[in-house]
Design a protein around this motif. Structure first.
Motif, PDB file in Angstrom:
ATOM      1  N   ARG A   1       0.811  -1.217   0.000  1.00  0.00           N
ATOM      2  CA  ARG A   1       0.000   0.000   0.000  1.00  0.00           C
ATOM      3  C   ARG A   1       0.848   1.272   0.000  1.00  0.00           C
ATOM      4  N   VAL A   2       2.136   1.141   0.017  1.00  0.00           N
ATOM      5  CA  VAL A   2       3.011   2.310   0.027  1.00  0.00           C
ATOM      6  C   VAL A   2       3.164   2.848  -1.389  1.00  0.00           C
ATOM      7  N   PRO A   3       2.796   4.099  -1.652  1.00  0.00           N
ATOM      8  CA  PRO A   3       2.978   4.668  -2.994  1.00  0.00           C
ATOM      9  C   PRO A   3       4.440   4.648  -3.411  1.00  0.00           C
ATOM     10  N   GLY A   4       4.688   4.251  -4.641  1.00  0.00           N
ATOM     11  CA  GLY A   4       6.055   4.245  -5.162  1.00  0.00           C
ATOM     12  C   GLY A   4       6.765   2.921  -5.043  1.00  0.00           C
ATOM     13  N   ILE A   5       6.169   1.944  -4.341  1.00  0.00           N
ATOM     14  CA  ILE A   5       6.775   0.616  -4.244  1.00  0.00           C
ATOM     15  C   ILE A   5       5.888  -0.364  -5.000  1.00  0.00           C
ATOM     16  N   GLY A   6       6.472  -0.984  -6.017  1.00  0.00           N
ATOM     17  CA  GLY A   6       5.716  -1.907  -6.839  1.00  0.00           C
ATOM     18  C   GLY A   6       5.679  -3.314  -6.280  1.00  0.00           C
ATOM     19  N   TYR A   7       4.877  -4.134  -6.923  1.00  0.00           N
ATOM     20  CA  TYR A   7       4.650  -5.517  -6.480  1.00  0.00           C
ATOM     21  C   TYR A   7       5.959  -6.291  -6.381  1.00  0.00           C
ATOM     22  N   ARG A   8       6.783  -6.208  -7.407  1.00  0.00           N
ATOM     23  CA  ARG A   8       8.027  -6.982  -7.404  1.00  0.00           C
ATOM     24  C   ARG A   8       9.014  -6.478  -6.357  1.00  0.00           C
ATOM     25  N   ASN A   9       9.066  -5.163  -6.171  1.00  0.00           N
ATOM     26  CA  ASN A   9       9.988  -4.638  -5.161  1.00  0.00           C
ATOM     27  C   ASN A   9       9.556  -5.016  -3.750  1.00  0.00           C
TER      28      ASN A   9
ATOM     29  N   LYS B   1      12.059   9.635  -3.285  1.00  0.00           N
ATOM     30  CA  LYS B   1      11.411  10.921  -3.014  1.00  0.00           C
ATOM     31  C   LYS B   1       9.910  10.740  -2.787  1.00  0.00           C
ATOM     32  N   ASN B   2       9.316   9.799  -3.515  1.00  0.00           N
ATOM     33  CA  ASN B   2       7.872   9.563  -3.394  1.00  0.00           C
ATOM     34  C   ASN B   2       7.503   8.819  -2.119  1.00  0.00           C
ATOM     35  N   VAL B   3       8.393   7.943  -1.647  1.00  0.00           N
ATOM     36  CA  VAL B   3       8.040   7.091  -0.501  1.00  0.00           C
ATOM     37  C   VAL B   3       8.405   7.707   0.847  1.00  0.00           C
ATOM     38  N   LEU B   4       9.199   8.754   0.858  1.00  0.00           N
ATOM     39  CA  LEU B   4       9.678   9.318   2.128  1.00  0.00           C
ATOM     40  C   LEU B   4       8.560   9.647   3.119  1.00  0.00           C
TER      41      LEU B   4
END
Length: 410
Positions: free
Chosen positions: A335-343, A369-372
Motif C-alpha cells: 500500500r506504500v505509494p512508489g513501491i511496486g509488487y516486485r519490489n 522521493k515519493n516514498v519518504l
C-alpha cells in the motif's frame, strides 16, 4: 473486391478491439507444420492509427446485424463493408507467418445471420489452421455471446485465448446503447468458458496428455465514457467479472467519437488519462489487495485525473502511515505509494538478512522521493507522522493474473 482491399478495411475495423494480449500461451511446434508460441507473450507493435501488427488482427467481416450505437460497424452505419471467407483468413495467416510479419492471429467478427453461424465461421478458421496446416502459432478467437456451448467448447480446444466482450459497464448502459445485447447472455458465455477451462485444467492435472482448453484464459473489453457510468460502477463490474469468471484481463477502451455518430453519444472522447487510471486501479485490485470500494467513494465516485489512485488512497488514510519497511507485513508494504509488487517481494527477501536503509531502496530503483512521507527505514522517520501498529495484515482479494504479466510500479 480483392484481398488487399479486404485487409485494409477489416484490419482497420478491428483496431477498436483492444483485448488482444497473448501472455500465458505456450504451444510447441510438432514438426509437421509451422509456428509455435512461447509462454512469455507476444510483443506488439502498433501503427500510427493504433493497429497491432505483430498479430494479424482482423475481423472476419464488418457486416453486423446488431445496431450498437457506440460501434462504427453497426448495421445502420454508412461505412464500406467487406467479408473474408474462412479459407482466405487461413491463407493470409499462413502467408504472413511464413514471411515473419506476424506471430499469431486475432480474429473477431460482426454478427452475421446468428451468433451460432458467426461462431462456426470463426471456429472453421482455427480448426483448419490447427488440424490441416498444423499451425503452432498463437490464436485468439472472439467468443460470440449467445453461441452454443458446443461451439464455445470446440473453439477453446483450438484457440489459445477466448474473449467475450462485456461491451459496457452495466445492463442499463446496454439498454441505452446496445439494446440487442444483454449482460446475462454475455456473462453466460463467460461462465461456459470458465467452467470448461476449470474442467480441462483439472483433467490435465490428473493426465498431462489431456487436451488444453484456452490455455491463455479469457479476457474481455469494456468501453468507458460512452455513458455517464462512474468509475466506481466500472470497478465494481470489473471486480465481479474477475471474481466470478477468473478473467485474465479486462481491457478498458475510452470512447472515441466518429463522424455522423448518434446524438445519444458524447461529442468529446473520454480522456486518455481516465483510461490510464482505470488500468492502474485494475492492477491495484488484482495485485495489491485493494478493493473497488477503497479506490472510490459514494461522495466521489470518479478517479482522480491528476493523481494515481494509490497515492490518493494513501493521502486519505494518514492513520495507516508510516509503514516500517523492516517490520511491516507484505500487505502493508503493497500500500506504500512508489513501491511496486516486485519490489515488495525483493524487500521481504532482503530483510531476512539485514535491515534496510534508504540506499537499499535506491538500489532497487524505488522512487525514494515519493516514498519518504510514508515509510520508515533505519535511517529515516517521517516528521510529524504517528507510527501505527502494522502487525495486522489487510485482507486481500484473490489474484487472477500471473505475476509475469505485471510490469510497472504503482
Amino acid at each position: 473486391m480483392n484481398i488487399q482491399q479486404k485487409v485494409e478495411i477489416l484490419a482497420d475495423a478491428a483496431k477498436y478491439d483492444a483485448s488482444c494480449a497473448s501472455s500465458g500461451a505456450k504451444r510447441s511446434g510438432n514438426g509437421k507444420g509451422v509456428g509455435h508460441s512461447d509462454g512469455m507473450g507476444i510483443c506488439h507493435s502498433y501503427t500510427p492509427d493504433g493497429r497491432c501488427v505483430s498479430l494479424l488482427k482482423i475481423l472476419l467481416t464488418n457486416f453486423c446485424t446488431y445496431d450498437c450505437v457506440f460501434c462504427v460497424n453497426r448495421i445502420s452505419s454508412d461505412i464500406q463493408r467487406a467479408r473474408f471467407t474462412p479459407d482466405e483468413v487461413v491463407k493470409l495467416t499462413l502467408d504472413f507467418y511464413k514471411r515473419n510479419y506476424i506471430e499469431g492471429l486475432f480474429l473477431s467478427s460482426g454478427i452475421i445471420q446468428s451468433p451460432d453461424y458467426t461462431m462456426e465461421q470463426l471456429l472453421h478458421v482455427a480448426k483448419t489452421l490447427r488440424t490441416m496446416h498444423h499451425f503452432g502459432g498463437y490464436i485468439h478467437l472472439k467468443a460470440i455471446p449467445g453461441a452454443s456451448e458446443r461451439l464455445i467448447e470446440q473453439a477453446g480446444l483450438f484457440a489459445d485465448r477466448l474473449s467475450a466482450n462485456i461491451e459496457l459497464p452495466t445492463q442499463q448502459d446496454l439498454v441505452q446503447l446496445a439494446p440487442e445485447k444483454k449482460t446475462t447472455i454475455i456473462e453466460s458465455t463467460m461462465n461456459n468458458i470458465a467452467l470448461r477451462k476449470e474442467e480441462a485444467d483439472e483433467d490435465r492435472r490428473k493426465l498431462p496428455s489431456a487436451p488444453k482448453f484456452a490455455a491463455a484464459g479469457q479476457s474481455t473489453q469494456m468501453v468507458v465514457g460512452a455513458t455517464p457510468t462512474t468509475d466506481r460502477e466500472i470497478l465494481k463490474t470489473a471486480t465481479h467479472l474477475y471474481g466470478q469468471y477468473k478473467l485474465r484481463r479486462i481491457y478498458y477502451t475510452g470512447f472515441s467519437p466518429y463522424p455522423a455518430a448518434d446524438a445519444r453519444l458524447p461529442l468529446k472522447p473520454a480522456p486518455l488519462i481516465r483510461e490510464h487510471r482505470l488500468y492502474q486501479s485494475d492492477w491495484l485490485m488484482r495485485f495489491y489487495g485493494f478493493t473497488a470500494a477503497e479506490l472510490t467513494s459514494e461522495e466521489d465516485p470518479s478517479l482522480s485525473l491528476t493523481e494515481d489512485p494509490k497515492t490518493t488512497w494513501a493521502k486519505s488514510h494518514p492513520e495507516f502511515f508510516p509503514v516500517d519497511v523492516n517490520a511491516a507485513p507484505r500487505e502493508s508494504l503493497l500500500r506504500v505509494p512508489g513501491i511496486g509488487y516486485r519490489n515488495v517481494e525483493r524487500i521481504l527477501s532482503i530483510r531476512k538478512y539485514h535491515r534496510l536503509l534508504l540506499d537499499d531502496l535506491k538500489k532497487l530503483h524505488v522512487r525514494v522521493k515519493n516514498v519518504l512521507p510514508y515509510l520508515i527505514t533505519i535511517d529515516h522517520i517521517p516528521r510529524q507522522q504517528p507510527v501505527v501498529n502494522q502487525a495486522q495484515p489487510i485482507t486481500q482479494l484473490d489474484l487472477f493474473a500471473p505475476l509475469s504479466a505485471f510490469s510497472g510500479s504503482l
